[in-house]
Scaffold this active site. Structure first.
Site, PDB file in Angstrom:
ATOM      1  N   CYS A   1      67.352  11.750 -11.124  1.00 11.12           N
ATOM      2  CA  CYS A   1      66.128  11.882 -11.941  1.00 11.12           C
ATOM      3  C   CYS A   1      66.391  12.536 -13.298  1.00 11.12           C
ATOM      4  O   CYS A   1      65.579  12.401 -14.207  1.00 11.12           O
ATOM      5  CB  CYS A   1      65.061  12.657 -11.188  1.00 11.12           C
ATOM      6  SG  CYS A   1      64.512  11.789  -9.713  1.00 11.12           S
TER       7      CYS A   1
ATOM      8  N   HIS B   1      59.848  14.768 -16.688  1.00  6.55           N
ATOM      9  CA  HIS B   1      60.105  13.839 -15.586  1.00  6.55           C
ATOM     10  C   HIS B   1      58.860  13.830 -14.703  1.00  6.55           C
ATOM     11  O   HIS B   1      58.307  14.878 -14.397  1.00  6.55           O
ATOM     12  CB  HIS B   1      61.330  14.297 -14.793  1.00  6.55           C
ATOM     13  CG  HIS B   1      61.518  13.543 -13.515  1.00  6.55           C
ATOM     14  ND1 HIS B   1      61.454  12.165 -13.465  1.00  6.55           N
ATOM     15  CD2 HIS B   1      61.748  13.957 -12.247  1.00  6.55           C
ATOM     16  CE1 HIS B   1      61.643  11.779 -12.210  1.00  6.55           C
ATOM     17  NE2 HIS B   1      61.816  12.845 -11.455  1.00  6.55           N
TER      18      HIS B   1
ATOM     19  N   ASN C   1      57.139   8.435  -8.991  1.00  7.28           N
ATOM     20  CA  ASN C   1      58.417   8.957  -9.495  1.00  7.28           C
ATOM     21  C   ASN C   1      59.385   7.786  -9.664  1.00  7.28           C
ATOM     22  O   ASN C   1      59.845   7.207  -8.681  1.00  7.28           O
ATOM     23  CB  ASN C   1      58.961   9.979  -8.486  1.00  7.28           C
ATOM     24  CG  ASN C   1      60.274  10.609  -8.928  1.00  7.28           C
ATOM     25  OD1 ASN C   1      60.924  10.128  -9.858  1.00  7.28           O
ATOM     26  ND2 ASN C   1      60.672  11.668  -8.250  1.00  7.28           N
TER      27      ASN C   1
HETATM   28  N1  ACO Z   1      51.041  12.044   4.254  1.00  2.00           N
HETATM   29  C1  ACO Z   1      50.533  13.000   5.056  1.00  2.00           C
HETATM   30  N2  ACO Z   1      51.229  14.108   5.380  1.00  2.00           N
HETATM   31  C2  ACO Z   1      52.479  14.232   4.889  1.00  2.00           C
HETATM   32  C3  ACO Z   1      53.060  13.261   4.054  1.00  2.00           C
HETATM   33  C4  ACO Z   1      52.289  12.120   3.753  1.00  2.00           C
HETATM   34  N3  ACO Z   1      52.740  11.135   2.943  1.00  2.00           N
HETATM   35  N4  ACO Z   1      54.304  13.669   3.731  1.00  2.00           N
HETATM   36  C5  ACO Z   1      54.504  14.847   4.308  1.00  2.00           C
HETATM   37  N5  ACO Z   1      53.409  15.194   5.026  1.00  2.00           N
HETATM   38  C6  ACO Z   1      53.187  16.399   5.821  1.00  2.00           C
HETATM   39  C7  ACO Z   1      54.484  17.034   6.282  1.00  2.00           C
HETATM   40  O1  ACO Z   1      54.963  16.381   7.454  1.00  2.00           O
HETATM   41  C8  ACO Z   1      54.050  18.442   6.549  1.00  2.00           C
HETATM   42  O2  ACO Z   1      53.400  18.481   7.807  1.00  2.00           O
HETATM   43  P1  ACO Z   1      53.619  19.730   8.819  1.00  2.00           P
HETATM   44  O3  ACO Z   1      53.086  20.917   8.051  1.00  2.00           O
HETATM   45  O4  ACO Z   1      52.825  19.332   9.984  1.00  2.00           O
HETATM   46  O5  ACO Z   1      55.099  19.793   9.024  1.00  2.00           O
HETATM   47  C9  ACO Z   1      52.990  18.700   5.477  1.00  2.00           C
HETATM   48  O6  ACO Z   1      52.587  17.402   5.014  1.00  2.00           O
HETATM   49  C10 ACO Z   1      53.474  19.540   4.319  1.00  2.00           C
HETATM   50  O7  ACO Z   1      54.742  19.038   3.874  1.00  2.00           O
HETATM   51  P2  ACO Z   1      55.500  19.646   2.610  1.00  2.00           P
HETATM   52  O8  ACO Z   1      56.750  18.859   2.389  1.00  2.00           O
HETATM   53  O9  ACO Z   1      55.614  21.134   2.782  1.00  2.00           O
HETATM   54  O10 ACO Z   1      54.419  19.327   1.453  1.00  2.00           O
HETATM   55  P3  ACO Z   1      54.439  19.729  -0.058  1.00  2.00           P
HETATM   56  O11 ACO Z   1      53.155  20.349  -0.404  1.00  2.00           O
HETATM   57  O12 ACO Z   1      55.704  20.459  -0.428  1.00  2.00           O
HETATM   58  O13 ACO Z   1      54.459  18.308  -0.814  1.00  2.00           O
HETATM   59  C11 ACO Z   1      56.078  16.849  -1.881  1.00  2.00           C
HETATM   60  C12 ACO Z   1      55.501  17.396  -0.569  1.00  2.00           C
HETATM   61  C13 ACO Z   1      54.990  16.041  -2.562  1.00  2.00           C
HETATM   62  C14 ACO Z   1      57.279  15.984  -1.558  1.00  2.00           C
HETATM   63  C15 ACO Z   1      56.511  18.003  -2.802  1.00  2.00           C
HETATM   64  O14 ACO Z   1      57.260  18.943  -2.078  1.00  2.00           O
HETATM   65  C16 ACO Z   1      57.329  17.558  -3.994  1.00  2.00           C
HETATM   66  O15 ACO Z   1      56.864  16.862  -4.885  1.00  2.00           O
HETATM   67  N6  ACO Z   1      58.584  18.008  -4.097  1.00  2.00           N
HETATM   68  C17 ACO Z   1      59.444  17.768  -5.225  1.00  2.00           C
HETATM   69  C18 ACO Z   1      59.892  16.352  -5.350  1.00  2.00           C
HETATM   70  C19 ACO Z   1      60.743  16.234  -6.592  1.00  2.00           C
HETATM   71  O16 ACO Z   1      60.414  16.749  -7.650  1.00  2.00           O
HETATM   72  N7  ACO Z   1      61.875  15.628  -6.498  1.00  2.00           N
HETATM   73  C20 ACO Z   1      62.813  15.692  -7.615  1.00  2.00           C
HETATM   74  C21 ACO Z   1      63.010  14.470  -8.264  1.00  2.00           C
HETATM   75  S1  ACO Z   1      63.359  13.166  -7.176  1.00  2.00           S
HETATM   76  C22 ACO Z   1      64.970  12.623  -7.477  1.00  2.00           C
HETATM   77  O17 ACO Z   1      65.810  13.293  -8.018  1.00  2.00           O
HETATM   78  C23 ACO Z   1      65.352  11.312  -6.862  1.00  2.00           C
END
Ligand code: ACO
Length: 323
Positions: A114, A250, A280
């Site tokens: 990314c 990004h 993304n």
């Molecule tokens: N729908 C419903 N529930 C979901 C989903 C979904 N699509 N995905 C995850 N959940 C659930 C999880 O299973 C978890 O459930 P649990 O509490 O029962 O275990 C709950 O939601 C919370 O999960 P988290 O991962 O803690 O949620 P978070 O608020 O952190 O959001 C996200 C997740 C959107 C992925 C976020 O962490 C994020 O954006 N992270 C950064 C991503 C990023 O910037 N990546 C870098 C670039 S990518 C690259 O380099 C290729």
């Protein structure tokens, strides 16, 4: 006099197929509400089955050349940021070179996930500043839909496909922060964090693999590292946050975008946001946002812009440029 790499054209390409959040509700335990509230994403584009990264990159490059009023034969180099090239080799950049009808110059891919576009811009700036090239096409293009695990709701709803491109040209500046062009760059990586975000396959393991991400861990690193790299690049440019007209981040998650702007002391009125429509798109997200920002009338000549990105590696960085 200082040789500057000045943006003279921008363009983008998005595949025809648009997938709304609600489509995932049919196959996954997820909801439009969850995806929107946790990521800010509402829809994304997915490439057609026979559509490749180099084809999308070529469309974006053609649009950038057109907006600059230049032809491909006037380009000295193509740098394509991608983690999803068509083939293991040759580079997707050389495929773009041939699709543009270019028989001159040189072309290569940059792989920093990314953060790829920020790395590519920095390389293009170095080529221009050192006199090795006068005109460089810098492209970000990805087909992340090919490396999704469609049973993993925590990743497959977040990514999209697309391409964006800038044409940079060598122009003389006074050597001050008022110059047009790239004013400063900052690149970083730390391979100790590989397990936070990676694809579990590759050539030497003889598979394509799927993207694996510990999203909440990546999130924890993101805001702090993005604000720090933006700050470093601004200081190198001899500018400060108050001078910034636009942050073009990004586009991974609206909460990361908001958190970074807040940490930099800037309001969301100064941020170009496209994550709701594109998801993304990894290395394509910044050039897509720059091109869309111009199209919307947000980005104008003379504006001071900070781009920043973080992704797999971890790799992260920022570029400060005057449009
Ligand atoms: N729908 C419903 N529930 C979901 C989903 C979904 N699509 N995905 C995850 N959940 C659930 C999880 O299973 C978890 O459930 P649990 O509490 O029962 O275990 C709950 O939601 C919370 O999960 P988290 O991962 O803690 O949620 P978070 O608020 O952190 O959001 C996200 C997740 C959107 C992925 C976020 O962490 C994020 O954006 N992270 C950064 C991503 C990023 O910037 N990546 C870098 C670039 S990518 C690259 O380099 C290729």
């Amino acid at each position: 006099m200082t040789r500057r790499a000045v943006v003279i054209g921008a363009g983008h390409y998005l595949p025809e197929r648009i997938v709304e959040n609600a489509e995932f509700e049919a196959t996954l335990d997820t909801s439009d509400e969850w995806i929107r509230s946790r990521s800010g994403i509402e829809r994304r584009h997915f490439a057609a089955e026979d559509e490749t990264t180099s084809q999308m990159a070529t469309r974006a490059a053609e649009a950038a050349l057109k907006s600059a009023g230049r032809s491909a034969s006037e380009v000295d180099a193509i740098i394509l940021a991608t983690s999803t090239a068509d083939l293991t080799f040759p580079s997707a950049a050389t495929m773009v070179q041939s699709q543009l009808g270019m028989t001159n110059g040189f072309a290569f891919d940059v792989q920093a996930v990314c953060a790829g576009f920020v790395y590519a811009l920095s390389n293009a700036n170095a080529l221009i500043a050192s006199g090795q090239a006068d005109r460089v096409l810098v492209i970000g293009a990805e087909t992340f839909s090919r490396i999704m695990d469609w049973t993993d709701r925590s990743t497959c709803v977040l990514f999209g496909d697309g391409a964006g491109a800038l044409l940079l040209e060598a122009q003389d500046g006074a050597g001050t922060a008022d110059d047009r062009g790239i004013l400063a760059t900052d690149l970083n990586s730390d391979g100790r964090y590989k397990d936070l975000l990676y694809v579990d396959g590759g050539v030497s393991t003889q598979s394509t693999g799927h993207l694996r991400m510990q999203g909440n861990q990546v999130f924890r690193h993101a805001v702090e590292k993005l604000a720090a790299t933006a700050h470093t690049a601004l200081a190198r440019a001899g500018a400060s946050a108050e001078d910034v007209d636009w942050i073009v981040p990004h586009q991974a998650n609206i909460r990361i975008i908001q958190g970074t702007a807040k940490k930099m002391g800037l309001s969301m009125d100064k941020v170009v946001v496209t994550v709701q429509d594109h998801g993304n798109t990894s290395a394509a997200s910044i050039p897509l946002a720059l091109s869309v920002g111009v199209e919307r009338g947000q980005i104008k000549p003379g504006n001071l812009i900070v781009t920043e990105a973080i992704g797999g590696g971890l790799a992260w960085g920022a570029v400060v440029l005057r449009w």
